[in-house]
Motif scaffolding. Structure first.
Motif, PDB file in Angstrom:
ATOM      1  N   ASN A 250       0.967  -1.119   0.122  1.00  0.00           N
ATOM      2  CA  ASN A 250       0.042  -0.118  -0.001  1.00  0.00           C
ATOM      3  C   ASN A 250       0.802   1.248   0.105  1.00  0.00           C
ATOM      4  N   VAL A 251       1.648   1.303  -1.037  1.00  0.00           N
ATOM      5  CA  VAL A 251       2.653   2.421  -1.183  1.00  0.00           C
ATOM      6  C   VAL A 251       1.679   3.619  -1.925  1.00  0.00           C
ATOM      7  N   ARG A 252       1.675   4.818  -1.241  1.00  0.00           N
ATOM      8  CA  ARG A 252       0.454   5.897  -1.802  1.00  0.00           C
ATOM      9  C   ARG A 252       1.356   7.252  -1.749  1.00  0.00           C
ATOM     10  N   ALA A 253       2.615   7.132  -1.697  1.00  0.00           N
ATOM     11  CA  ALA A 253       3.234   8.472  -2.058  1.00  0.00           C
ATOM     12  C   ALA A 253       4.441   8.136  -3.030  1.00  0.00           C
ATOM     13  N   ALA A 254       4.458   9.507  -4.039  1.00  0.00           N
ATOM     14  CA  ALA A 254       5.211   9.184  -5.287  1.00  0.00           C
ATOM     15  C   ALA A 254       6.832   8.785  -4.914  1.00  0.00           C
ATOM     16  N   ASP A 255       7.271   9.651  -3.688  1.00  0.00           N
ATOM     17  CA  ASP A 255       8.662   9.427  -3.401  1.00  0.00           C
ATOM     18  C   ASP A 255       8.692   8.016  -2.636  1.00  0.00           C
ATOM     19  N   ALA A 256       7.711   7.624  -2.050  1.00  0.00           N
ATOM     20  CA  ALA A 256       7.641   6.428  -1.520  1.00  0.00           C
ATOM     21  C   ALA A 256       8.115   5.156  -2.466  1.00  0.00           C
ATOM     22  N   LEU A 257       7.448   5.266  -3.773  1.00  0.00           N
ATOM     23  CA  LEU A 257       7.477   4.328  -4.631  1.00  0.00           C
ATOM     24  C   LEU A 257       8.986   3.909  -5.012  1.00  0.00           C
ATOM     25  N   ALA A 258       9.556   5.035  -5.258  1.00  0.00           N
ATOM     26  CA  ALA A 258      11.406   4.719  -5.492  1.00  0.00           C
ATOM     27  C   ALA A 258      11.739   4.121  -4.219  1.00  0.00           C
ATOM     28  N   ALA A 259      11.434   4.496  -3.174  1.00  0.00           N
ATOM     29  CA  ALA A 259      11.985   3.768  -1.864  1.00  0.00           C
ATOM     30  C   ALA A 259      11.766   2.401  -1.766  1.00  0.00           C
ATOM     31  N   ALA A 260      10.395   2.071  -2.158  1.00  0.00           N
ATOM     32  CA  ALA A 260       9.972   0.690  -2.055  1.00  0.00           C
ATOM     33  C   ALA A 260      10.554  -0.016  -3.098  1.00  0.00           C
ATOM     34  N   VAL A 261      10.899   0.244  -4.112  1.00  0.00           N
ATOM     35  CA  VAL A 261      11.408  -0.598  -5.058  1.00  0.00           C
ATOM     36  C   VAL A 261      12.864  -0.851  -4.895  1.00  0.00           C
ATOM     37  N   ARG A 262      13.656   0.085  -4.063  1.00  0.00           N
ATOM     38  CA  ARG A 262      15.061  -0.320  -3.602  1.00  0.00           C
ATOM     39  C   ARG A 262      14.946  -1.352  -2.606  1.00  0.00           C
ATOM     40  N   THR A 263      13.940  -1.082  -1.836  1.00  0.00           N
ATOM     41  CA  THR A 263      13.745  -1.933  -0.522  1.00  0.00           C
ATOM     42  C   THR A 263      13.479  -3.597  -1.203  1.00  0.00           C
ATOM     43  N   VAL A 264      12.613  -3.457  -2.142  1.00  0.00           N
ATOM     44  CA  VAL A 264      12.535  -4.989  -2.820  1.00  0.00           C
ATOM     45  C   VAL A 264      13.852  -5.215  -3.469  1.00  0.00           C
ATOM     46  N   TRP A 265      14.268  -4.514  -4.332  1.00  0.00           N
ATOM     47  CA  TRP A 265      15.840  -4.948  -4.818  1.00  0.00           C
ATOM     48  C   TRP A 265      16.756  -5.326  -3.781  1.00  0.00           C
ATOM     49  N   ALA A 266      16.754  -4.531  -2.654  1.00  0.00           N
ATOM     50  CA  ALA A 266      17.794  -5.073  -1.747  1.00  0.00           C
ATOM     51  C   ALA A 266      17.459  -6.483  -0.963  1.00  0.00           C
ATOM     52  N   SER A 267      16.204  -6.681  -1.154  1.00  0.00           N
ATOM     53  CA  SER A 267      15.885  -7.863  -0.494  1.00  0.00           C
ATOM     54  C   SER A 267      16.202  -9.017  -0.933  1.00  0.00           C
ATOM     55  N   VAL A 268      16.837  -9.203  -2.072  1.00  0.00           N
ATOM     56  CA  VAL A 268      17.871 -10.193  -2.883  1.00  0.00           C
ATOM     57  C   VAL A 268      18.786 -10.676  -1.609  1.00  0.00           C
ATOM     58  N   TYR A 269      19.202  -9.758  -0.864  1.00  0.00           N
ATOM     59  CA  TYR A 269      20.107  -9.828   0.076  1.00  0.00           C
ATOM     60  C   TYR A 269      19.531 -10.175   1.614  1.00  0.00           C
ATOM     61  N   ASN A 270      18.118 -10.531   1.663  1.00  0.00           N
ATOM     62  CA  ASN A 270      17.633 -11.110   2.950  1.00  0.00           C
ATOM     63  C   ASN A 270      18.397 -12.255   3.496  1.00  0.00           C
TER      64      ASN A 270
END
Length: 281
Positions: free
Chosen positions: A102-122
């Motif tokens: 439930n990402v609702r802000a434009a700047d939060a979208l870029a941060a969310a994508v980076r979070t998902v990308w970084a989760s490769v290294y969970n």
């Protein structure tokens, strides 16, 4: 739900521009990295924190925001993982990577994508791939940006018996009330049932022990709503109409949604697939 994909190429461009391959090589040279799980856990957490702060290539975030606004009206979205190390023949990868809800802000979208990308290294993802013998140099992450929908119940359906592969007529369903993020992540005890397409019988393995449901928060993200623990999440009728549409029964007090088609799945799966299928009610 409608959505759009951010392809592997975007992840590759992002990580290449920040020298990820060299960063991984240095990480794996840390003292006792190979032998000590805590060393690996700490090193991977540091890497994820770095990746979350790395700048995006020029124009990338703006392109995502334009697509989000034009195609999805800027409404809340789930930012989901879609790596090449999921749904493999001998490695499902379910629950290893991060979803940002439930990402609702434009700047939060870029941060969310980076979070998902970084989760490769969970940590759990690294350990699971290591145990499966997957080549880390080949791992890339795509992202699915998908319109957020609320669920009265959700979970995972596996069209095989995960406990006995010889039971080819069996389907396993794990579900809880509300949005099912914590079921997929394995953080809550979900209701578990087995369905036999041969006998049409439903076997309840256990009821959900969770006393809260996740619902979309109008401000973004999700919020917890109290529910009664131990109460049935799935009736027999709902199990039948999720797994076997031909057996749907007329709607009634106990199965008001059984005459509705199943919600579109994140991944198209064929019957008798061994991979998890997200379900929403």
């Amino acid at each position: 739900p409608d959505g759009f994909c951010i392809p592997f190429a975007a992840y590759a461009q992002f990580t290449r521009s920040h020298g990820l391959a060299e960063r991984l090589a240095r990480m794996q040279q840390l003292p006792r990295f190979a032998e000590d799980a805590q060393v690996r856990r700490d090193a991977l957490a540091a890497l994820r924190a770095e990746m979350a702060q790395w700048p995006l290539p020029a124009g990338m975030a703006q392109a995502w925001q334009a697509r989000w606004t034009q195609q999805l009206g800027g409404a809340g979205v789930f930012v989901r993982s879609a790596s090449n190390s999921e749904d493999l023949a001998h490695f499902s990868g379910a629950g290893l990577y991060t979803t940002v809800p439930n990402v609702r802000a434009a700047d939060a979208l870029a941060a969310a994508v980076r979070t998902v990308w970084a989760s490769v290294y969970n940590f759990e993802a690294w350990e699971a791939r290591r145990a499966a013998g997957l080549d880390e140099e080949t791992i890339v992450m795509g992202v699915l940006v998908q319109a957020a929908i609320d669920s009265t119940a959700s979970g995972v359906m596996v069209t095989r018996d995960p406990f006995d592969a010889t039971h080819r007529h069996a389907t396993y369903i794990s579900a809880k009330r509300g949005i099912g993020i914590r079921v997929v992540e394995g953080k809550r005890i979900a209701e578990q049932v087995m369905y036999s397409s041969r006998s049409k019988a439903v076997q309840v393995l256990n009821r959900s022990g969770d006393d809260v449901a996740l619902q979309l928060d109008p401000a973004g993200g999700v919020r917890e709503v109290p529910v009664q623990a131990g109460r049935a999440v799935l009736t027999d009728d709902l199990v039948h109409c999720r797994r076997d549409p031909s057996s749907r029964r007329p709607p009634g007090p106990e199965n008001p949604k059984c005459n509705r088609p199943a919600a579109p799945a994140r991944r198209a799966l064929q019957p008798n697939s061994s991979h998890p299928l997200p379900i929403h009610l």
